[in-house]
Design an enzyme around this catalytic site. Structure first.
Site, short mmCIF file in Angstrom:
data_model
loop_
_atom_site.label_atom_id
_atom_site.label_comp_id
_atom_site.label_asym_id
_atom_site.label_seq_id
_atom_site.Cartn_x
_atom_site.Cartn_y
_atom_site.Cartn_z
N THR A 1 5.59 1.75 5.97
CA THR A 1 3.73 1.62 6.39
C THR A 1 3.32 2.67 7.00
O THR A 1 3.91 2.27 8.29
CB THR A 1 3.63 -0.09 6.40
OG1 THR A 1 2.53 0.06 7.24
CG2 THR A 1 4.81 -0.20 7.66
N ARG B 1 -3.71 7.23 3.95
CA ARG B 1 -2.55 7.34 2.64
C ARG B 1 -1.96 8.28 2.04
O ARG B 1 -1.35 8.19 1.45
CB ARG B 1 -2.78 5.65 2.63
CG ARG B 1 -3.10 4.65 3.02
CD ARG B 1 -2.19 3.95 2.65
NE ARG B 1 -2.01 3.33 1.64
CZ ARG B 1 -3.27 2.00 1.16
NH1 ARG B 1 -3.57 0.41 1.91
NH2 ARG B 1 -3.62 1.40 -0.72
N ASP C 1 0.90 1.08 9.08
CA ASP C 1 0.85 1.04 10.63
C ASP C 1 1.64 1.03 11.36
O ASP C 1 1.34 -0.05 11.97
CB ASP C 1 0.62 -0.99 9.96
CG ASP C 1 -0.49 -1.08 8.59
OD1 ASP C 1 -1.53 -0.29 8.58
OD2 ASP C 1 -0.93 -1.81 8.07
N GLY D 1 6.34 -2.58 2.91
CA GLY D 1 6.51 -3.42 4.31
C GLY D 1 6.71 -5.21 4.26
O GLY D 1 7.07 -5.27 3.78
N ASP D 2 6.01 -5.22 5.13
CA ASP D 2 6.08 -7.06 5.63
C ASP D 2 6.13 -7.94 4.47
O ASP D 2 7.06 -9.00 3.97
CB ASP D 2 4.39 -6.69 6.26
CG ASP D 2 5.19 -8.57 7.58
OD1 ASP D 2 5.86 -8.49 7.79
OD2 ASP D 2 3.74 -8.88 7.07
N GLY D 3 5.18 -7.82 3.62
CA GLY D 3 5.18 -8.42 2.10
C GLY D 3 5.97 -7.85 1.65
O GLY D 3 6.83 -9.10 0.56
N THR D 4 6.36 -6.80 1.35
CA THR D 4 7.36 -6.29 0.31
C THR D 4 8.71 -6.79 0.34
O THR D 4 9.13 -7.57 -0.02
CB THR D 4 7.52 -5.14 -0.12
OG1 THR D 4 6.18 -4.68 -0.31
CG2 THR D 4 8.30 -4.00 -0.80
N GLY E 1 0.96 -0.65 0.10
CA GLY E 1 -0.28 0.02 0.58
C GLY E 1 0.45 0.75 0.14
O GLY E 1 2.12 1.28 0.63
N GLU F 1 -9.36 -0.91 12.31
CA GLU F 1 -10.61 -1.53 11.42
C GLU F 1 -10.53 -3.16 12.34
O GLU F 1 -10.82 -4.02 12.03
CB GLU F 1 -10.06 -1.69 10.29
CG GLU F 1 -8.43 -1.91 9.91
CD GLU F 1 -8.21 -1.44 8.32
OE1 GLU F 1 -9.12 -1.00 7.79
OE2 GLU F 1 -6.84 -1.27 8.33
O1 F6P Z 1 -0.84 -2.04 5.21
C1 F6P Z 1 -1.52 -1.07 5.31
C2 F6P Z 1 -2.82 -0.37 4.97
O2 F6P Z 1 -3.19 0.51 5.05
C3 F6P Z 1 -3.35 -1.46 6.14
O3 F6P Z 1 -3.43 -0.16 7.36
C4 F6P Z 1 -4.82 -1.70 5.61
O4 F6P Z 1 -5.67 -2.45 5.95
C5 F6P Z 1 -4.90 -2.19 4.70
O5 F6P Z 1 -3.27 -1.66 3.21
C6 F6P Z 1 -5.26 -1.22 3.40
O6 F6P Z 1 -5.44 -2.00 1.89
P1 F6P Z 1 -5.60 -1.51 0.70
O7 F6P Z 1 -5.96 -0.21 -0.38
O8 F6P Z 1 -5.47 -2.26 -0.42
O9 F6P Z 1 -7.74 -1.86 0.48
#
Ligand code: F6P
Length: 391
Positions: free
Chosen positions: A166, A316, A168, A143-146, A40, A263
């Protein structure tokens, strides 16, 4: 190539020790590095791109290739050249000029075979493109995944360097990721605005913020924005306690309340709420709905009119804060310096006041969650904020 920039500036001479686990690629032979932004987006990505390009060109005379749309661009070979001129003034701009994707995992990439979508490891395509594009080192910002994908590529012999971002703020090895400060400032500003309208109308206002696994944004914006209730994924909440707290406030003359909910928060014995459930495609699903559900229950139980605002992607977007611009810039420059010292398979991290470099594998081992009994939670509770704990 001597470590001297094309611009004529003298290279920064550092004599750091070689880090354990570093795989050596002769830094003197580096001519071109590449950078991608994955996962993201968040404020500060353009600032990091600018810092990487400027440091690579000014300090070492390297060329820089920008990979478009995260790992997708490496799979398809979609790239652009990045010069110092291309990154001029980028430190203020939100988003990423390279584009990003949080969907295409090359280790499990959706491909069509005989009219069906199947998942394949396509890292061989990436290795071929890296060779074709003459990329000596790959910088992955994410982030984590990347980072996990970057580490898998490192295991296959690609010299990689990670830069953590990130909103987060959940990457274990770094005190802070860039993007977080901007997101938490946006959430605080939203709470300030909700406060005045909640007070005028004697309402409860619930703000749902991002945070899948961790409640940093909810907790820090809640403390800064004077929330009365903060609900985070690390502390499953009890709705009776939340309603008791709000009713008690009313009894003592406070006719409005502010609730911040991450969330990913969920009630004790319950589960997270999804707008779109995780699918068989391995995608994480889209969280959402807990803000509305909480508002419905608070309204019914307390009799106070309760409304919800979902902050969503506003967190974001936009201009990075000064803090994020500086952190992203420091990460970018230090990532380039570490590459010049031959450190690969590593990620730059902020520890205390210094930028250091840690193995990606170690850095992503554990998510950095809010400690339910830690100082920050106790600070919130000392102010009279409830986190909805069951007694
Ligand atoms: O990992 C960052 C993040 O902003 C999370 O907090 C959120 O759940 C997610 O990305 C939302 O991603 P997308 O924009 O793909 O729905």
């Amino acid at each position: 190539m001597t470590p001297k920039g094309k611009s004529g500036m003298k290279a920064k001479k550092t004599a750091k020790k070689n880090l354990p686990g570093a795989r050596m690629v002769d830094p003197k032979k580096i001519e071109r590095i590449a950078i991608l932004t994955g996962g993201g987006d968040c404020p500060g990505l353009n600032a990091v791109i600018r810092a990487v390009v400027r440091a690579a060109v000014n300090l070492y005379g390297w060329d820089v290739t920008g990979i478009l749309d995260g790992y997708d661009g490496l799979i398809g070979g979609h790239v652009r050249k990045l010069t110092s001129k291309d990154v001029r003034g980028l430190q203020v701009r939100g988003g990423t000029i390279l584009g990003t994707s949080n969907r295409g995992n090359p280790l499990r990439y959706p491909v069509e075979e005989n009219g069906c979508i199947v998942f394949r490891d396509v890292t061989d395509k990436i290795l071929t493109n890296i060779r074709k594009l003459k990329i000596d080192v790959l910088i992955a910002v994410g982030g984590d995944g990347t980072m996990k994908i970057a580490d898998a590529l490192f295991e296959k012999g690609v010299p990689v360097m990670g830069i953590p971002k990130t909103i987060d703020n959940d990457l274990g090895a770094t005190d802070v990721t860039f993007g977080y400060n901007s997101a938490v400032s946006t959430a605080t500003e939203a709470l300030d605005k909700l406060h005045t309208t909640a007070e005028s109308h004697h309402r409860v206002l619930v703000l749902e913020v991002m945070g899948r696994e961790c409640g940093w944004i909810a907790l820090e914006s809640g403390i800064a924005g004077g929330a009365d209730v903060i609900l985070i994924p690390e502390i499953p909440f009890d709705m009776n306690e939340v309603c008791r707290h709000i009713s008690q406030r009313k009894k003592t003359g406070s006719r409005f309340s502010i609730v911040v909910v991450a969330e990913g928060a969920f009630p004790g014995g319950g589960r997270k709420m999804y707008e779109k459930e995780p699918g068989p495609d391995g995608l994480p699903g889209r969280l959402g709905g807990i803000g509305h559900r909480a508002a419905e229950q608070i309204g019914m139980c307390t009799g106070i009119e309760t409304r919800t605002a979902v902050l969503g992607h506003l967190q974001r977007g936009g201009t990075p804060t000064t803090y994020d611009r500086i952190l992203a810039t420091r990460f970018g420059v230090e990532a380039v310096n570490h590459i010049a010292e031959g450190h690969f398979g590593h990620m730059v991290c902020l520890q205390g006041r210094s930028i250091v470099c840690r193995r990606i594998k170690q850095a992503v081992k554990k998510l950095k969650l809010v400690d339910p009994d830690g100082q920050l939670v106790r600070t919130a509770e000392a102010l009279g904020i409830t986190l909805g704990r069951r007694d």
